[in-house]
Design a protein around this motif. Sequence first.
Motif, PDB file in Angstrom:
ATOM      1  N   ARG A  82       0.857  -1.192   0.000  1.00 29.91           N
ATOM      2  CA  ARG A  82       0.000   0.000   0.000  1.00 29.91           C
ATOM      3  C   ARG A  82       0.890   1.237   0.000  1.00 29.91           C
ATOM      4  O   ARG A  82       1.712   1.411   0.883  1.00 29.91           O
ATOM      5  N   ILE A  83       0.719   2.072  -1.011  1.00 30.54           N
ATOM      6  CA  ILE A  83       1.514   3.285  -1.160  1.00 30.54           C
ATOM      7  C   ILE A  83       0.697   4.459  -0.646  1.00 30.54           C
ATOM      8  O   ILE A  83      -0.422   4.690  -1.099  1.00 30.54           O
ATOM      9  N   CYS A  84       1.286   5.222   0.277  1.00 31.65           N
ATOM     10  CA  CYS A  84       0.602   6.394   0.824  1.00 31.65           C
ATOM     11  C   CYS A  84       0.663   7.538  -0.186  1.00 31.65           C
ATOM     12  O   CYS A  84       1.726   7.876  -0.698  1.00 31.65           O
ATOM     13  N   ARG A  85      -0.501   8.118  -0.467  1.00 37.49           N
ATOM     14  CA  ARG A  85      -0.575   9.232  -1.416  1.00 37.49           C
ATOM     15  C   ARG A  85      -1.152  10.480  -0.774  1.00 37.49           C
ATOM     16  O   ARG A  85      -1.709  11.340  -1.452  1.00 37.49           O
ATOM     17  N   GLU A  87      -0.876  14.133   1.321  1.00 35.32           N
ATOM     18  CA  GLU A  87      -0.118  15.320   0.932  1.00 35.32           C
ATOM     19  C   GLU A  87       1.360  15.236   1.314  1.00 35.32           C
ATOM     20  O   GLU A  87       2.234  15.545   0.503  1.00 35.32           O
ATOM     21  N   ALA A  88       1.654  14.840   2.543  1.00 31.47           N
ATOM     22  CA  ALA A  88       3.055  14.803   2.983  1.00 31.47           C
ATOM     23  C   ALA A  88       3.853  13.814   2.149  1.00 31.47           C
ATOM     24  O   ALA A  88       4.983  14.106   1.724  1.00 31.47           O
ATOM     25  N   CYS A  89       3.304  12.664   1.902  1.00 33.66           N
ATOM     26  CA  CYS A  89       4.021  11.665   1.099  1.00 33.66           C
ATOM     27  C   CYS A  89       4.129  12.103  -0.355  1.00 33.66           C
ATOM     28  O   CYS A  89       5.151  11.847  -1.009  1.00 33.66           O
ATOM     29  N   GLN A  90       3.108  12.767  -0.869  1.00 36.13           N
ATOM     30  CA  GLN A  90       3.199  13.266  -2.248  1.00 36.13           C
ATOM     31  C   GLN A  90       4.295  14.313  -2.357  1.00 36.13           C
ATOM     32  O   GLN A  90       5.032  14.352  -3.343  1.00 36.13           O
ATOM     33  N   ALA A  91       4.413  15.173  -1.344  1.00 31.81           N
ATOM     34  CA  ALA A  91       5.453  16.201  -1.371  1.00 31.81           C
ATOM     35  C   ALA A  91       6.849  15.581  -1.329  1.00 31.81           C
ATOM     36  O   ALA A  91       7.824  16.204  -1.751  1.00 31.81           O
ATOM     37  N   LEU A  92       6.940  14.359  -0.825  1.00 36.83           N
ATOM     38  CA  LEU A  92       8.250  13.709  -0.692  1.00 36.83           C
ATOM     39  C   LEU A  92       8.486  12.616  -1.733  1.00 36.83           C
ATOM     40  O   LEU A  92       9.425  11.839  -1.623  1.00 36.83           O
ATOM     41  N   GLY A  93       7.609  12.507  -2.725  1.00 32.27           N
ATOM     42  CA  GLY A  93       7.917  11.604  -3.833  1.00 32.27           C
ATOM     43  C   GLY A  93       7.021  10.393  -4.004  1.00 32.27           C
ATOM     44  O   GLY A  93       7.403   9.443  -4.694  1.00 32.27           O
ATOM     45  N   ALA A  94       5.830  10.390  -3.433  1.00 33.31           N
ATOM     46  CA  ALA A  94       4.944   9.232  -3.593  1.00 33.31           C
ATOM     47  C   ALA A  94       4.564   9.000  -5.053  1.00 33.31           C
ATOM     48  O   ALA A  94       4.402   7.846  -5.471  1.00 33.31           O
ATOM     49  N   ASP A  95       4.484  10.076  -5.828  1.00 34.42           N
ATOM     50  CA  ASP A  95       4.132   9.902  -7.240  1.00 34.42           C
ATOM     51  C   ASP A  95       5.201   9.112  -7.992  1.00 34.42           C
ATOM     52  O   ASP A  95       4.889   8.371  -8.920  1.00 34.42           O
ATOM     53  N   ARG A  96       6.474   9.280  -7.590  1.00 29.24           N
ATOM     54  CA  ARG A  96       7.536   8.471  -8.221  1.00 29.24           C
ATOM     55  C   ARG A  96       7.310   6.991  -7.945  1.00 29.24           C
ATOM     56  O   ARG A  96       7.569   6.141  -8.787  1.00 29.24           O
ATOM     57  N   VAL A  98       4.381   5.522  -7.376  1.00 28.70           N
ATOM     58  CA  VAL A  98       3.241   5.075  -8.185  1.00 28.70           C
ATOM     59  C   VAL A  98       3.691   4.853  -9.627  1.00 28.70           C
ATOM     60  O   VAL A  98       3.351   3.841 -10.244  1.00 28.70           O
ATOM     61  N   SER A  99       4.502   5.771 -10.146  1.00 27.25           N
ATOM     62  CA  SER A  99       5.020   5.604 -11.511  1.00 27.25           C
ATOM     63  C   SER A  99       5.872   4.347 -11.615  1.00 27.25           C
ATOM     64  O   SER A  99       5.773   3.597 -12.593  1.00 27.25           O
ATOM     65  N   TYR A 100       6.686   4.095 -10.609  1.00 31.57           N
ATOM     66  CA  TYR A 100       7.535   2.897 -10.617  1.00 31.57           C
ATOM     67  C   TYR A 100       6.677   1.633 -10.640  1.00 31.57           C
ATOM     68  O   TYR A 100       6.943   0.697 -11.388  1.00 31.57           O
ATOM     69  N   ALA A 101       5.629   1.624  -9.816  1.00 30.81           N
ATOM     70  CA  ALA A 101       4.737   0.453  -9.787  1.00 30.81           C
ATOM     71  C   ALA A 101       4.098   0.244 -11.161  1.00 30.81           C
ATOM     72  O   ALA A 101       4.044  -0.884 -11.659  1.00 30.81           O
ATOM     73  N   ARG A 102       3.640   1.332 -11.763  1.00 33.19           N
ATOM     74  CA  ARG A 102       3.009   1.216 -13.092  1.00 33.19           C
ATOM     75  C   ARG A 102       4.013   0.745 -14.138  1.00 33.19           C
ATOM     76  O   ARG A 102       3.697  -0.089 -14.986  1.00 33.19           O
ATOM     77  N   VAL A 122      -3.319   4.382  -0.539  1.00 30.45           N
ATOM     78  CA  VAL A 122      -4.037   4.792   0.659  1.00 30.45           C
ATOM     79  C   VAL A 122      -3.772   6.279   0.832  1.00 30.45           C
ATOM     80  O   VAL A 122      -2.832   6.827   0.264  1.00 30.45           O
ATOM     81  N   PHE A 123      -4.582   6.915   1.654  1.00 26.55           N
ATOM     82  CA  PHE A 123      -4.446   8.357   1.790  1.00 26.55           C
ATOM     83  C   PHE A 123      -4.044   8.785   3.178  1.00 26.55           C
ATOM     84  O   PHE A 123      -4.375   9.857   3.601  1.00 26.55           O
TER      85      PHE A 123
END
Length: 167
Positions: A82-85, A87-96, A98-102, A122-123
């Motif tokens: 489960r990847i946290c998405r 705000e704090a995790c997004q600011a620190l690279g959660a989108d990377r 998600v991209s890696y998983a995809r 998860v949020f």
Amino acid sequence: MTISGSDMSVESVVRRVVADHRDQRGALLPVLHAVQAELGHVPQEAIPVLADELNLSRADVHGVVTFYHDFRREPAGRTTVRICRAEACQALGADRLVSYARESGLTLGETSADGSVTVEQVFCLGNCALGPAVEANGRLYGRVGPARLGSLLNGTPNETLDGTVSA
């Protein structure tokens, strides 16, 4: 339907779980969590049994199961990541992550074709100070980068919570 590898049926599991929560007010959510804990998911055939046992409509039960993303309607893979998405995790690279998983061929909310891994978003995992955070099979990991996520997706989590590598 019988549960693979056992003589228990979904109906018998659901009726037993409901009996355990019979005196609890607003029992549907605790019952759904217990059913998922026992079966790994809330199967479609559990919904009419739950409705009957709890004197609810099938639509009511279905609505709750589909509203809350924590309830799975299909069995999860052997590893659940489960990847946290938030705000704090997004600011620190959660989108990377998600991209890696995809890029690894995994779709959020789905299980790999071989049943080895389920990737979910998860949020908030409540680990904002160590974001981006990931939870794998119930264990929390902080400061996760793509390489570390790769080891978690492969089921080889060889790192500790603080990011050090264990022997």
